[in-house]
Design an enzyme around this catalytic site. Structure first.
Site, PDB file in Angstrom:
ATOM      1  N   HIS A   1      48.413 -29.057 -56.593  1.00 51.82           N
ATOM      2  CA  HIS A   1      49.273 -30.098 -56.014  1.00 51.82           C
ATOM      3  C   HIS A   1      49.421 -31.282 -56.972  1.00 51.82           C
ATOM      4  O   HIS A   1      50.522 -31.780 -57.196  1.00 51.82           O
ATOM      5  CB  HIS A   1      48.673 -30.570 -54.690  1.00 51.82           C
ATOM      6  CG  HIS A   1      49.314 -31.790 -54.111  1.00 51.82           C
ATOM      7  ND1 HIS A   1      50.282 -31.736 -53.134  1.00 51.82           N
ATOM      8  CD2 HIS A   1      49.126 -33.113 -54.372  1.00 51.82           C
ATOM      9  CE1 HIS A   1      50.664 -32.966 -52.831  1.00 51.82           C
ATOM     10  NE2 HIS A   1      49.976 -33.822 -53.564  1.00 51.82           N
ATOM     11  N   GLU A   2      48.308 -31.711 -57.555  1.00 52.04           N
ATOM     12  CA  GLU A   2      48.366 -32.847 -58.485  1.00 52.04           C
ATOM     13  C   GLU A   2      49.119 -32.478 -59.762  1.00 52.04           C
ATOM     14  O   GLU A   2      49.851 -33.300 -60.323  1.00 52.04           O
ATOM     15  CB  GLU A   2      46.951 -33.328 -58.807  1.00 52.04           C
ATOM     16  CG  GLU A   2      46.155 -33.801 -57.601  1.00 52.04           C
ATOM     17  CD  GLU A   2      46.869 -34.878 -56.803  1.00 52.04           C
ATOM     18  OE1 GLU A   2      47.716 -35.594 -57.373  1.00 52.04           O
ATOM     19  OE2 GLU A   2      46.602 -34.998 -55.594  1.00 52.04           O
TER      20      GLU A   2
ATOM     21  N   HIS B   1      52.768 -32.873 -59.157  1.00 56.96           N
ATOM     22  CA  HIS B   1      53.202 -34.264 -59.319  1.00 56.96           C
ATOM     23  C   HIS B   1      53.479 -34.573 -60.785  1.00 56.96           C
ATOM     24  O   HIS B   1      54.460 -35.249 -61.118  1.00 56.96           O
ATOM     25  CB  HIS B   1      52.129 -35.221 -58.799  1.00 56.96           C
ATOM     26  CG  HIS B   1      52.194 -35.468 -57.325  1.00 56.96           C
ATOM     27  ND1 HIS B   1      53.343 -35.855 -56.680  1.00 56.96           N
ATOM     28  CD2 HIS B   1      51.219 -35.397 -56.364  1.00 56.96           C
ATOM     29  CE1 HIS B   1      53.089 -36.012 -55.388  1.00 56.96           C
ATOM     30  NE2 HIS B   1      51.807 -35.739 -55.170  1.00 56.96           N
TER      31      HIS B   1
ATOM     32  N   GLU C   1      55.534 -36.044 -51.651  1.00 58.33           N
ATOM     33  CA  GLU C   1      54.392 -35.249 -51.198  1.00 58.33           C
ATOM     34  C   GLU C   1      54.831 -33.874 -50.720  1.00 58.33           C
ATOM     35  O   GLU C   1      54.182 -32.866 -51.005  1.00 58.33           O
ATOM     36  CB  GLU C   1      53.640 -35.983 -50.080  1.00 58.33           C
ATOM     37  CG  GLU C   1      52.859 -37.199 -50.549  1.00 58.33           C
ATOM     38  CD  GLU C   1      51.893 -36.887 -51.663  1.00 58.33           C
ATOM     39  OE1 GLU C   1      51.235 -35.831 -51.626  1.00 58.33           O
ATOM     40  OE2 GLU C   1      51.797 -37.704 -52.599  1.00 58.33           O
TER      41      GLU C   1
END
Length: 307
Positions: free
Chosen positions: A130-131, A134, A198
């Site tokens: 997930h990071e 980003h 998100e």
């Protein structure tokens, strides 16, 4: 659509900043506000990662660490088509994580010791993915610029009450409204940008690790931990809250415009749908650490990369 909405919100933030400058000093004030904004953004662009990591006293993790955190991050970065980011560990019991940096070549992923203790290896992979999403989406740079604008707008609005030119244009009542509404508008923009990003990062992160349910399970556990465990550094630096995978400030539980993050249950539902499961399927329950260790032992799984 999320990128279009973000672009619109960023344009609104810039217009608001310049509008405040105009109210404080006319056309000259507007130009000064633009110059100040450019200078602040330039500083944030080159120093955002170091600033945020220092705020949270993050310590670097080197290649070959006993936890295997660096190796896992490097493997997932390669799968995502990214250069290896720097990896940091934050000593706080709250499970959480964030990414920072101005571009993929100058990026960092930071996880907390609480996260390492709370998640199994698969869930940790979902969080790191997930990071990395980003970073690949250039969210880290966008969020830093937005936070910088929000802080600058609040600063200008606080000056408004004591600035003679502004009182002449708006009167005392208008100036007081400006003091409250401008920071509120800036915060709304910052929150909305975070929320759209998100959902996109959840989807891309699930694709990177290949298992949406890994991230869904991790989000449930992190949300439970963040709701009951304080993060002192985040409380001291609330402007960084939007960078974390789950809001670290114990702020909001509902999926509204006033939340820095979407509701966890909505994010989990989207990931379940992505995995082909019905939203009415039995919920994954985040187990306490002692129960989770026992269950993992029975299945022959490791508790995490640290064990």
């Amino acid at each position: 659509m999320s990128y279009l909405k973000t672009a619109i919100l960023m344009a609104a933030m810039t217009a608001l900043f310049m509008g405040l400058g105009y109210l404080l000093g006319g056309a000259g004030g507007s130009m000064i506000a633009l110059v100040v904004a450019a200078a602040m953004n330039a500083y944030a662009w080159w120093n955002s990662d170091r600033m945020v990591l220092r705020m949270h006293n993050a310590q670097p993790v080197t290649r070959g660490d006993r936890m295997g955190l660096y190796a896992m991050t490097a493997d997932l970065a390669q799968k995502a088509g990214l250069p290896e980011p720097k990896v940091y560990l934050i000593d706080t019991p709250q499970p959480n994580a964030f990414a920072t940096g101005r571009n993929p070549a100058n990026s960092a992923v930071a996880v907390t010791t609480g996260l390492m203790r709370s998640l199994d290896r698969e869930e940790l992979a979902g969080v790191i993915a997930h990071e990395l999403a980003h970073i690949r989406n250039h969210d880290t740079a966008i969020m830093t610029v937005t936070a910088t604008f929000a802080g600058a707008i609040s600063m200008l609005a606080n000056f408004a009450l004591f600035f003679g030119g502004s009182r002449e244009r708006l009167g005392l009542v208008g100036t007081l409204l400006l003091m409250f509404l401008a920071p509120f508008a800036a915060a709304l923009v910052q929150m909305a940008i975070s929320r759209t990003r998100e959902y996109a990062a959840d989807k891309a992160g699930a694709e990177i690790c290949g298992h949406p349910l890994w991230l869904a399970s991790a989000l449930e556990k992190i949300a439970l931990g963040a709701a009951r465990i304080d993060n002192d550094a985040a409380e001291r630096n609330p402007a960084t809250a939007h960078m974390f995978i789950i809001n670290p400030l114990h702020a909001h539980k509902h999926d509204s415009l006033f939340a820095t993050h979407p509701a966890t249950e909505n994010r989990v539902a989207a990931l379940r749908a992505m995995a082909g499961q019905s939203q009415n399927a039995p919920q994954m329950v985040a187990q306490p650490r002692s129960e989770g260790r026992k269950a993992n032992t029975q299945r022959g799984r490791r508790e995490g990369p640290w064990s």
